[in-house]
Design an enzyme around this catalytic site. Structure first.
Site, PDB file in Angstrom:
ATOM      1  N   ASP A   1       0.812  -1.221   0.000  1.00 20.86           N
ATOM      2  CA  ASP A   1       0.000   0.000   0.000  1.00 20.86           C
ATOM      3  C   ASP A   1       0.842   1.267   0.000  1.00 20.86           C
ATOM      4  O   ASP A   1       0.296   2.370   0.093  1.00 20.86           O
ATOM      5  CB  ASP A   1      -0.929   0.022   1.217  1.00 20.86           C
ATOM      6  CG  ASP A   1      -2.133  -0.893   1.044  1.00 20.86           C
ATOM      7  OD1 ASP A   1      -2.494  -1.184  -0.108  1.00 20.86           O
ATOM      8  OD2 ASP A   1      -2.708  -1.302   2.071  1.00 20.86           O
TER       9      ASP A   1
ATOM     10  N   ARG B   1       0.634  -1.629   7.679  1.00 18.15           N
ATOM     11  CA  ARG B   1       1.158  -0.408   7.063  1.00 18.15           C
ATOM     12  C   ARG B   1       2.122   0.362   7.975  1.00 18.15           C
ATOM     13  O   ARG B   1       2.704   1.364   7.540  1.00 18.15           O
ATOM     14  CB  ARG B   1       0.015   0.510   6.639  1.00 18.15           C
ATOM     15  CG  ARG B   1      -0.905  -0.101   5.589  1.00 18.15           C
ATOM     16  CD  ARG B   1      -1.802   0.946   4.942  1.00 18.15           C
ATOM     17  NE  ARG B   1      -1.016   1.880   4.123  1.00 18.15           N
ATOM     18  CZ  ARG B   1      -1.539   2.928   3.493  1.00 18.15           C
ATOM     19  NH1 ARG B   1      -2.838   3.170   3.597  1.00 18.15           N
ATOM     20  NH2 ARG B   1      -0.780   3.726   2.771  1.00 18.15           N
TER      21      ARG B   1
ATOM     22  N   ARG C   1      -9.400   5.873  11.287  1.00 18.15           N
ATOM     23  CA  ARG C   1      -7.952   5.700  11.263  1.00 18.15           C
ATOM     24  C   ARG C   1      -7.237   6.675  12.209  1.00 18.15           C
ATOM     25  O   ARG C   1      -6.502   6.255  13.088  1.00 18.15           O
ATOM     26  CB  ARG C   1      -7.415   5.886   9.836  1.00 18.15           C
ATOM     27  CG  ARG C   1      -7.978   4.886   8.820  1.00 18.15           C
ATOM     28  CD  ARG C   1      -7.429   3.482   9.026  1.00 18.15           C
ATOM     29  NE  ARG C   1      -7.897   2.554   8.017  1.00 18.15           N
ATOM     30  CZ  ARG C   1      -7.319   2.351   6.848  1.00 18.15           C
ATOM     31  NH1 ARG C   1      -6.235   3.041   6.512  1.00 18.15           N
ATOM     32  NH2 ARG C   1      -7.806   1.476   5.995  1.00 18.15           N
TER      33      ARG C   1
ATOM     34  N   HIS D   1     -11.137   7.416   5.141  1.00 14.92           N
ATOM     35  CA  HIS D   1     -10.259   8.586   5.205  1.00 14.92           C
ATOM     36  C   HIS D   1     -11.040   9.810   4.734  1.00 14.92           C
ATOM     37  O   HIS D   1     -11.914   9.703   3.862  1.00 14.92           O
ATOM     38  CB  HIS D   1      -9.043   8.427   4.293  1.00 14.92           C
ATOM     39  CG  HIS D   1      -7.915   7.655   4.871  1.00 14.92           C
ATOM     40  ND1 HIS D   1      -7.032   6.933   4.081  1.00 14.92           N
ATOM     41  CD2 HIS D   1      -7.482   7.499   6.143  1.00 14.92           C
ATOM     42  CE1 HIS D   1      -6.124   6.362   4.850  1.00 14.92           C
ATOM     43  NE2 HIS D   1      -6.381   6.680   6.106  1.00 14.92           N
TER      44      HIS D   1
ATOM     45  N   CYS E   1      -5.194   9.598  -3.170  1.00 15.32           N
ATOM     46  CA  CYS E   1      -4.456   8.646  -2.338  1.00 15.32           C
ATOM     47  C   CYS E   1      -3.027   8.461  -2.842  1.00 15.32           C
ATOM     48  O   CYS E   1      -2.111   8.225  -2.051  1.00 15.32           O
ATOM     49  CB  CYS E   1      -5.166   7.294  -2.306  1.00 15.32           C
ATOM     50  SG  CYS E   1      -6.658   7.253  -1.298  1.00 15.32           S
TER      51      CYS E   1
END
Length: 275
Positions: free
Chosen positions: A71, A96, A142, A171, A265
Site C-alpha cells: 500500500d 502499514r 484511522r 479517510h 491517495c
C-alpha cells in the site's frame, strides 16, 4: 451564481510507483484479497496519473517503493506537509506501520529539517486536508483525535475536527476535496450529523456530491485551482465541475481502487519551501 475559477497553481507532489502493489489483507471495505489484482495494469494507470500531473505543469518526485509494503503507493497517507514542515504518519494497522518511518526518512534525506515523528495515530493527508486558512482533519476510523491537536501545534495552523461514520469512506480524502480558494466538494453521508452542520457552516456554497459519485471514489480527487483530476467513473460529478468552470481530467485507476485508493491517495502534496 458560481464564483469564477482561479488560475492553476503549480504544485509539488510526492508519489510512489506501485511496484509491489497487491491486496494481501483487508483493512477497509474495498479490499478483497481473493479478488486479485493486475499489478502491471496498476502500474500503467499510475504512470498515466504521474504523467498527467507533469503535463499540467506540476513537479513530481518519487519515493522508492519497498517490497512487502503493497500500500506504499498511497503516498498521501505518508505525511502532512505544510509550510515546509513535515508531520509524519503513524498508521493504525500493523500491515502499514513501516510506511511511516520510510516516508519520514525520505523527507529527512531530501533535506527537510522541520520534521515530527508523531505520538498519535494519524494517516497523513488521508485524514488531513489543507485549505488556505485551515486544516480539516477527520477521525472515526484511522486517525486519532489527539493527532489533530498534535498537528495543529506543530504546523501552527488551525485544525477543525470532523467525524467520519461510513466505513467505505475511511479517510477524509475519500469524502471531501478542496476546490479553488476556500471552496470544497463533499459527500454529507460520510460524516456525522454534527460534522455535517460544521461543514454547512464553514462552506455554505460547497458542491454536494451524490452517493453514486462518492462510491467510485469520485471525491478522491486533486485540484490545482483550475484543473481537477478525478476518477473516470464519477461522470455526474465531473459534469457539475465543468459547469462551474473547472477543467476536468478523468483518470482510470480502478485497479488501485481495489485497495480503496484513487488519484488523491496516490498524491502527497509538498507545500512550502522546496529543499
Amino acid at each position: 451564481m458560481a464564483r469564477p475559477v482561479g488560475p492553476p497553481k503549480p504544485r509539488h507532489y510526492l508519489m510512489c510507483r506501485p511496484t509491489y502493489f497487491a491486496v494481501e489483507y483487508a483493512i477497509n471495505p474495498w479490499m478483497d484479497p481473493a479478488a486479485g489484482v493486475d499489478r502491471e495494469r496498476a502500474i500503467r494507470q499510475w504512470e498515466a496519473l504521474r504523467d498527467l500531473y507533469r503535463e499540467l505543469g506540476h513537479r513530481v518526485v518519487e519515493i522508492a517503493p519497498i517490497e512487502g509494503l503493497p500500500d506504499m503507493v498511497f503516498a498521501a497517507n505518508g505525511a502532512l506537509v505544510v509550510d515546509g514542515r513535515v508531520y509524519g504518519a503513524r498508521f493504525a494497522s500493523a500491515e502499514r506501520t513501516p510506511e511511516g518511518p520510510a516516508y519520514l526518512d525520505w523527507f529527512r534525506t531530501a533535506g527537510y529539517t522541520e520534521t515530527r515523528e508523531p505520538k498519535h495515530v494519524n494517516e497523513g493527508e488521508g485524514d488531513f486536508i489543507t485549505l488556505d486558512d485551515v486544516v480539516l482533519a477527520a477521525t472515526g476510523f484511522r486517525t486519532e483525535a489527539a493527532a489533530h491537536l498534535e498537528a495543529e501545534r506543530f504546523l501552527d495552523r488551525p485544525v477543525v475536527t470532523l467525524q467520519l461514520v461510513d466505513p467505505r469512506f475511511y479517510h477524509l480524502d475519500t469524502a471531501l476535496f478542496p476546490l479553488s480558494g476556500d471552496r470544497v466538494a463533499y459527500y454529507p453521508g460520510a460524516f456525522s450529523a454534527g460534522s455535517q452542520r460544521v461543514l454547512r457552516s464553514l462552506y455554505p456554497d460547497a458542491l454536494i456530491a451524490t452517493e453514486e459519485d462518492a462510491a467510485v471514489l469520485g471525491l478522491n480527487a486533486v485540484c490545482d485551482g483550475r484543473d481537477i483530476v478525478i476518477a473516470a467513473e464519477a461522470t455526474a460529478l465531473a459534469d457539475r465541475l465543468r459547469g462551474l468552470g473547472y477543467a476536468v481530467h478523468p483518470v482510470e485507476l480502478d485497479e488501485l481502487r481495489k485497495a480503496g485508493g484513487g488519484a488523491k491517495c496516490c498524491t502527497l502534496e509538498l507545500r512550502g519551501a522546496r529543499p
